[in-house]
Design a protein around this motif. Structure first.
Motif, PDB file in Angstrom:
ATOM      1  N   UNK A 143       0.817  -1.015   0.101  1.00  0.00           N
ATOM      2  CA  UNK A 143       0.007   0.106  -0.051  1.00  0.00           C
ATOM      3  C   UNK A 143       0.743   1.079  -0.004  1.00  0.00           C
ATOM      4  N   UNK A 144       1.916   1.425   0.752  1.00  0.00           N
ATOM      5  CA  UNK A 144       2.870   2.309   0.890  1.00  0.00           C
ATOM      6  C   UNK A 144       3.606   2.704  -0.381  1.00  0.00           C
ATOM      7  N   UNK A 145       3.504   1.683  -1.445  1.00  0.00           N
ATOM      8  CA  UNK A 145       4.177   2.112  -2.620  1.00  0.00           C
ATOM      9  C   UNK A 145       3.490   2.805  -3.624  1.00  0.00           C
ATOM     10  N   UNK A 146       2.244   3.094  -3.152  1.00  0.00           N
ATOM     11  CA  UNK A 146       1.377   4.001  -4.276  1.00  0.00           C
ATOM     12  C   UNK A 146       1.204   5.423  -3.766  1.00  0.00           C
ATOM     13  N   UNK A 147       1.808   6.136  -4.428  1.00  0.00           N
ATOM     14  CA  UNK A 147       1.871   7.675  -4.150  1.00  0.00           C
ATOM     15  C   UNK A 147       0.819   8.401  -4.992  1.00  0.00           C
ATOM     16  N   UNK A 148      -0.121   8.739  -4.367  1.00  0.00           N
ATOM     17  CA  UNK A 148      -1.208   9.432  -4.983  1.00  0.00           C
ATOM     18  C   UNK A 148      -1.254  10.877  -5.054  1.00  0.00           C
ATOM     19  N   UNK A 149      -0.301  11.356  -4.255  1.00  0.00           N
ATOM     20  CA  UNK A 149      -0.098  12.883  -4.304  1.00  0.00           C
ATOM     21  C   UNK A 149       1.062  13.194  -5.545  1.00  0.00           C
ATOM     22  N   UNK A 150       1.912  12.381  -5.628  1.00  0.00           N
ATOM     23  CA  UNK A 150       2.809  12.736  -6.865  1.00  0.00           C
ATOM     24  C   UNK A 150       2.482  11.927  -8.017  1.00  0.00           C
ATOM     25  N   UNK A 151       1.534  11.066  -7.957  1.00  0.00           N
ATOM     26  CA  UNK A 151       1.050  10.022  -8.961  1.00  0.00           C
ATOM     27  C   UNK A 151       2.208   9.114  -9.610  1.00  0.00           C
ATOM     28  N   UNK A 152       2.943   8.454  -8.730  1.00  0.00           N
ATOM     29  CA  UNK A 152       4.035   7.687  -8.927  1.00  0.00           C
ATOM     30  C   UNK A 152       3.900   6.363  -8.258  1.00  0.00           C
ATOM     31  N   UNK A 153       4.320   5.334  -8.533  1.00  0.00           N
ATOM     32  CA  UNK A 153       4.617   3.935  -7.919  1.00  0.00           C
ATOM     33  C   UNK A 153       6.181   3.693  -7.535  1.00  0.00           C
ATOM     34  N   UNK A 154       6.149   3.219  -6.473  1.00  0.00           N
ATOM     35  CA  UNK A 154       7.730   3.051  -5.992  1.00  0.00           C
ATOM     36  C   UNK A 154       7.856   1.403  -6.316  1.00  0.00           C
ATOM     37  N   UNK A 155       8.733   1.079  -7.079  1.00  0.00           N
ATOM     38  CA  UNK A 155       8.962  -0.284  -7.200  1.00  0.00           C
ATOM     39  C   UNK A 155      10.333  -0.754  -6.546  1.00  0.00           C
ATOM     40  N   UNK A 156      10.100  -1.355  -5.607  1.00  0.00           N
ATOM     41  CA  UNK A 156      11.232  -1.867  -4.601  1.00  0.00           C
ATOM     42  C   UNK A 156      11.789  -3.168  -4.939  1.00  0.00           C
ATOM     43  N   UNK A 157      13.255  -3.195  -5.233  1.00  0.00           N
ATOM     44  CA  UNK A 157      13.904  -4.547  -5.587  1.00  0.00           C
ATOM     45  C   UNK A 157      13.557  -5.224  -6.759  1.00  0.00           C
ATOM     46  N   UNK A 158      13.497  -4.537  -7.865  1.00  0.00           N
ATOM     47  CA  UNK A 158      12.927  -4.622  -8.906  1.00  0.00           C
ATOM     48  C   UNK A 158      14.056  -5.732  -9.604  1.00  0.00           C
ATOM     49  N   UNK A 159      14.141  -6.100 -10.950  1.00  0.00           N
ATOM     50  CA  UNK A 159      14.917  -7.096 -11.558  1.00  0.00           C
ATOM     51  C   UNK A 159      16.424  -6.335 -11.509  1.00  0.00           C
ATOM     52  N   UNK A 160      17.204  -7.318 -11.062  1.00  0.00           N
ATOM     53  CA  UNK A 160      18.618  -6.730 -10.770  1.00  0.00           C
ATOM     54  C   UNK A 160      18.719  -6.062  -9.329  1.00  0.00           C
ATOM     55  N   UNK A 161      18.067  -6.210  -8.409  1.00  0.00           N
ATOM     56  CA  UNK A 161      17.986  -5.608  -7.191  1.00  0.00           C
ATOM     57  C   UNK A 161      17.815  -4.038  -7.100  1.00  0.00           C
ATOM     58  N   UNK A 162      17.151  -3.438  -8.441  1.00  0.00           N
ATOM     59  CA  UNK A 162      17.221  -1.969  -8.462  1.00  0.00           C
ATOM     60  C   UNK A 162      15.772  -1.432  -7.926  1.00  0.00           C
ATOM     61  N   UNK A 163      15.883  -0.287  -7.155  1.00  0.00           N
ATOM     62  CA  UNK A 163      14.584   0.320  -6.949  1.00  0.00           C
ATOM     63  C   UNK A 163      14.393   1.513  -8.116  1.00  0.00           C
ATOM     64  N   UNK A 164      13.121   1.888  -8.291  1.00  0.00           N
ATOM     65  CA  UNK A 164      12.820   2.972  -9.099  1.00  0.00           C
ATOM     66  C   UNK A 164      11.435   3.482  -8.870  1.00  0.00           C
ATOM     67  N   UNK A 165      11.234   4.554  -9.475  1.00  0.00           N
ATOM     68  CA  UNK A 165       9.765   5.043  -9.657  1.00  0.00           C
ATOM     69  C   UNK A 165       9.304   4.995 -10.902  1.00  0.00           C
ATOM     70  N   UNK A 166       7.933   4.776 -10.996  1.00  0.00           N
ATOM     71  CA  UNK A 166       7.297   4.866 -12.334  1.00  0.00           C
ATOM     72  C   UNK A 166       5.997   5.582 -12.200  1.00  0.00           C
ATOM     73  N   UNK A 167       5.292   5.570 -13.502  1.00  0.00           N
ATOM     74  CA  UNK A 167       4.183   6.519 -13.484  1.00  0.00           C
ATOM     75  C   UNK A 167       3.026   5.683 -12.663  1.00  0.00           C
ATOM     76  N   UNK A 168       2.115   6.608 -12.163  1.00  0.00           N
ATOM     77  CA  UNK A 168       0.584   6.146 -11.839  1.00  0.00           C
ATOM     78  C   UNK A 168      -0.371   6.980 -12.373  1.00  0.00           C
ATOM     79  N   UNK A 169      -1.028   6.023 -13.028  1.00  0.00           N
ATOM     80  CA  UNK A 169      -2.414   6.875 -13.974  1.00  0.00           C
ATOM     81  C   UNK A 169      -3.408   7.028 -13.187  1.00  0.00           C
ATOM     82  N   UNK A 170      -4.360   8.059 -13.610  1.00  0.00           N
ATOM     83  CA  UNK A 170      -5.430   8.403 -13.029  1.00  0.00           C
ATOM     84  C   UNK A 170      -6.460   7.125 -13.022  1.00  0.00           C
TER      85      UNK A 170
END
Length: 285
Positions: A143-170
């Motif tokens: 639940x905490x990975x969804x940032x509705x204020x900045x409209x982004x998704x936090x991806x923790x420990x993606x492929x290769x152990x990388x973290x990143x932010x990506x887009x959250x659509x309306x």
């Protein structure tokens, strides 16, 4: 791999390297089968046996993906754990054919999401397409990975152990809120499995996608990973630069992202032939 001490060291080295759990299991399995074939300690084996084993896999009709997986597992064992000079072995890696990814059209994505009546499954596909997520990245969301204020998704420990932010659509946010309200999701994993402590299995998501694909007559070649491919393709077609897309996708190299240029709609990218520009698009009467 009967040598318990060597086995433990091999596993420890893979963990120190930061390999994903799935990679560790795959490499260990390959090494165990290699050792069983010769029924000898790996330290007593070398270039001749490795080449013979990889050739045998090829003769058995094993996929190039599997053969290369075994190659990588054996290389890690000998090069890292046993500290051998792998380069001196001169063992060629099986060359894989590079296939273009299969992406669904925008209309097919619309159909997939709107025709998925189960709120949970609809939210999963919607979020995947919103940010170009992999299946495991989606099922691991909290639940905490969804940032509705900045409209982004936090991806923790993606492929290769990388973290990143990506887009959250309306649209995805709306689907998520409807799902969370109905299922009373407040914390922990967004998409829970059989109990509240574990996420939904990737296999379940793949199975649901396959059912809807067949029911709605979507591209037969498509897999659930095609949702991610579709996001990348449609983003390029909408004018997003390949370098920004690389960051959203979590690719280490831009060459990985550039493969989507090959399947993008050229008219949507507003790419025209230089010949037409040179000759002023003159048409025959």
């Amino acid at each position: 791999m009967e040598n318990t001490k060597l086995r433990e060291q091999f596993i420890r080295d893979m963990k120190l390297k930061g390999f994903a759990e799935g990679t560790q299991k795959a490499y260990l399995s390959c090494v165990i089968l290699f050792v069983k074939k010769y029924n000898r300690n790996p330290q007593e084996l070398g270039e001749t046996e490795i080449k013979e084993y990889l050739f045998q896999l090829s003769e058995e009709g094993r996929s190039k993906t599997y053969i290369n997986q075994c190659y990588s597992g054996l290389r890690f064992l000998y090069e890292t754990t046993l500290k051998r000079d792998w380069e001196s072995y001169k063992i060629p890696r099986s060359k894989q054919k590079k296939r273009l990814p299969v992406a669904l059209s925008q209309q097919e994505i619309y159909t997939l999401i709107t025709e998925t009546k189960n709120l949970k499954h609809k939210a999963i596909f919607s979020v995947m397409y919103s940010g170009g997520l992999r299946v495991k990245e989606t099922t691991s969301l909290k639940a905490d990975d969804i940032d509705s204020k900045q409209m982004r998704i936090y991806v923790s420990d993606g492929k290769g152990g990388k973290d990143r932010y990506t887009i959250l659509s309306n649209t995805a946010l709306k689907d998520l809120r409807e799902y969370c309200k109905t299922y009373r999701i407040t914390d922990s994993y967004l998409f829970k499995g059989r109990d509240s402590e574990t996420p939904l299995s990737n296999r379940t998501v793949q199975s649901v996608f396959k059912q809807i694909k067949e029911k709605e007559g979507l591209d037969k070649r498509a897999t659930v990973h095609s949702i991610r491919h579709s996001f990348a393709t449609h983003m390029l077609e909408s004018g997003v630069s390949i370098y920004h897309l690389q960051r959203l996708m979590g690719h280490t190299q831009v060459q990985t992202t550039s493969k989507y240029l090959h399947i993008s709609n050229l008219s949507a990218l507003q790419i025209t032939s230089v010949q037409d520009k040179l000759f002023g698009s003159v048409k025959e009467l």
